[in-house]
Design a protein around this motif. Structure first.
Motif, mmCIF file in Angstrom:
data_model
loop_
_atom_site.group_PDB
_atom_site.id
_atom_site.type_symbol
_atom_site.label_atom_id
_atom_site.label_comp_id
_atom_site.label_asym_id
_atom_site.label_seq_id
_atom_site.Cartn_x
_atom_site.Cartn_y
_atom_site.Cartn_z
ATOM 1 N N UNK A 153 0.966 -1.246 -0.002
ATOM 2 C CA UNK A 153 0.183 -0.137 0.142
ATOM 3 C C UNK A 153 1.097 1.116 0.104
ATOM 4 N N UNK A 154 0.772 1.951 -1.030
ATOM 5 C CA UNK A 154 1.986 3.257 -1.186
ATOM 6 C C UNK A 154 1.362 4.199 0.108
ATOM 7 N N UNK A 155 2.399 5.297 0.168
ATOM 8 C CA UNK A 155 2.263 6.360 1.176
ATOM 9 C C UNK A 155 1.552 7.458 0.644
ATOM 10 N N UNK A 156 0.599 7.929 0.998
ATOM 11 C CA UNK A 156 -0.403 8.743 0.690
ATOM 12 C C UNK A 156 -0.549 9.750 1.745
ATOM 13 N N UNK A 157 -0.176 11.064 1.848
ATOM 14 C CA UNK A 157 -0.587 12.039 2.909
ATOM 15 C C UNK A 157 -2.372 11.966 3.292
ATOM 16 N N UNK A 158 -2.395 11.617 4.671
ATOM 17 C CA UNK A 158 -3.908 11.796 5.051
ATOM 18 C C UNK A 158 -4.543 10.432 4.880
ATOM 19 N N UNK A 159 -4.065 9.532 4.338
ATOM 20 C CA UNK A 159 -4.577 8.122 4.316
ATOM 21 C C UNK A 159 -5.294 7.764 5.610
ATOM 22 N N UNK A 274 -2.492 9.325 -10.127
ATOM 23 C CA UNK A 274 -2.569 9.231 -8.824
ATOM 24 C C UNK A 274 -2.896 10.469 -7.957
ATOM 25 N N UNK A 275 -3.756 10.428 -7.020
ATOM 26 C CA UNK A 275 -4.195 11.527 -6.270
ATOM 27 C C UNK A 275 -3.102 11.854 -5.300
ATOM 28 N N UNK A 276 -3.058 13.067 -4.975
ATOM 29 C CA UNK A 276 -1.992 13.673 -4.086
ATOM 30 C C UNK A 276 -2.172 13.416 -2.636
ATOM 31 N N UNK A 277 -3.488 13.510 -2.292
ATOM 32 C CA UNK A 277 -3.544 13.343 -0.578
ATOM 33 C C UNK A 277 -5.234 12.654 -0.607
ATOM 34 N N UNK A 283 -10.488 12.006 -1.864
ATOM 35 C CA UNK A 283 -9.155 12.222 -2.485
ATOM 36 C C UNK A 283 -8.969 13.522 -2.957
ATOM 37 N N UNK A 284 -7.878 13.928 -3.145
ATOM 38 C CA UNK A 284 -7.614 15.195 -3.554
ATOM 39 C C UNK A 284 -6.614 15.262 -4.685
ATOM 40 N N UNK A 289 -8.097 19.384 -6.649
ATOM 41 C CA UNK A 289 -9.584 19.128 -6.785
ATOM 42 C C UNK A 289 -9.860 18.103 -5.686
ATOM 43 N N UNK A 290 -11.051 18.265 -5.006
ATOM 44 C CA UNK A 290 -11.517 17.261 -4.163
ATOM 45 C C UNK A 290 -12.530 16.286 -4.689
ATOM 46 N N UNK A 291 -12.410 15.007 -4.686
ATOM 47 C CA UNK A 291 -13.303 13.995 -5.327
ATOM 48 C C UNK A 291 -13.802 13.334 -4.268
ATOM 49 N N UNK A 292 -15.138 13.325 -3.820
ATOM 50 C CA UNK A 292 -15.763 12.372 -3.041
ATOM 51 C C UNK A 292 -15.883 10.956 -3.234
ATOM 52 N N UNK A 293 -15.343 10.111 -2.286
ATOM 53 C CA UNK A 293 -15.325 8.621 -2.567
ATOM 54 C C UNK A 293 -15.628 7.891 -1.067
#
Length: 365
Positions: A153-159, A274-277, A283-284, A289-293
């Motif tokens: 699982x990659x590191x993503x800020x805010x995960x 790939x999203x940034x955070x 996700x952003x 831009x923010x995408x609700x998931x």
């Protein structure tokens, strides 16, 4: 009286998947007594290796080609003629169980190996409490533990702040659990495509994110001979250098299979960078831009499960391990089966014969 929780053998094989069973078979053919000279340990409750844990809808008709184990023809079974519509998690364990019984491969289950350490004359293999055996002393260790228990699982800020569901490929059980949700699928391999297909049928929305643009080729098979040779060579170079192993799909690309054509027709191959955070509810993107998931499926591959070998000092800081032709040069009695260039079912079969010969030569010396 000897401690019943301790066993002694010439060879201990950790893992009863394709690679472990293939090595056991060839050791038996070379005269070692399976169940006495050779002990096979497996963490699963029954035969089948990682296949017994895969999701219900996965069939052999919808996955990578699975080659027969050596000597499987003697059982009267073959994956080439197996039904393509039966769940793989039922069919493969059934075939493996028949194979173990026919060839006298006794497997101790469940045994969760926690560490391997050196002894004066070999190795001590220790298992977690509750295992079928607590410790095995052996002159030779074959680690054939695969990757299923070590998803990447990659590191993503805010995960850690995301409030929705997060699943790895190993966690996925049924698309029905994600019905009506907004789902992000992350990853560029065949598993990711399968999730786009299955989840896309029931989800409110399914989005596909990859780190790099996927590469498709016009061959319908996953690996042509040429692509296979290139993939094996790259994996072998990494193993010999002790580097982390690269993903196969990054080397081979994706075939334009019926699955890919179906996804194209349904408009589900619109990949996003790939999203940034991540936030609590979405996700952003890199553009902000923010995408609700509601859920994220991490179809981002696996790492080799080699944590139990760390006490030997052979695992590098980046998680790589130096392996040459299935052997660890720093540990003459340590072999890795199904690792790196041996990861495919075909290459693990071929390598098992060589590994068995090297082990018997070592035992004689």
């Amino acid at each position: 009286m000897p401690d019943p929780s301790d066993r002694t053998a010439d060879v201990v094989i950790i893992g009863a998947g394709q690679a472990g069973l293939a090595v056991a078979y060839h050791l038996g053919r070379r005269g070692l007594a399976l169940g006495e000279d050779v002990l096979v340990l497996d963490r699963g409750p029954g035969p089948g290796g990682a296949w017994q844990h895969r999701w219900e809808s996965l069939t052999l008709g919808g996955t990578h080609h699975l080659h027969d184990l050596p000597g499987m023809a003697e059982t009267g079974l073959s994956f080439a003629s197996a039904p393509g519509d039966v769940p793989a998690r039922a069919l493969v364990p059934s075939y493996y169980g028949t194979y173990e019984e026919r060839h006298g491969i006794e497997v101790l289950r469940p045994v969760t190996v926690t560490n391997v350490s050196r002894t004066v004359d070999g190795y001590s293999v220790s298992a977690a409490p509750g295992s079928a055996v607590e410790r095995v002393h052996a002159r030779v260790v074959v680690s054939a533990t695969g990757t299923w228990t070590s998803p990447r699982v990659p590191f993503v800020p805010g995960r850690e702040h995301f409030q929705g569901r997060q699943l790895t490929t190993a966690d996925f059980s049924s698309a029905a659990e994600l019905a009506g949700l907004r789902v992000a699928v992350v990853g560029g391999g065949t598993s990711a495509l399968t999730f786009l297909d299955e989840v896309g049928d029931v989800a409110d929305e399914v989005l596909w994110f990859t780190r790099r643009p996927p590469t498709f080729h016009d061959e319908e098979i996953e690996l042509s001979p040429e692509r296979g040779r290139v993939a094996v060579a790259i994996q072998d170079d990494a193993a010999r250098a002790g580097r982390p192993l690269p993903s196969i799909v990054s080397v081979t690309g994706l075939p334009r299979s019926p699955l890919v054509r179906r996804l194209e027709a349904a408009g589900r191959l619109e990949r996003m960078p790939m999203f940034a955070q991540m936030t609590a509810d979405g996700v952003v993107t890199r553009e902000g831009a923010t995408i609700p998931v509601d859920a994220v499926i991490w179809a981002t591959g696996f790492r080799p499960e080699i944590a139990h070998l760390r006490p030997l000092g052979v695992v590098g800081e980046d998680g790589g391990i130096v392996v040459e032709d299935g052997r660890v040069p720093a540990e003459p009695g340590l072999f890795l089966a199904g690792y790196g260039p041996q990861a495919s079912t075909l290459s693990s079969n071929r390598a098992a014969r060589v590994t068995a010969k090297a082990i018997t030569d070592l035992l004689v010396r």
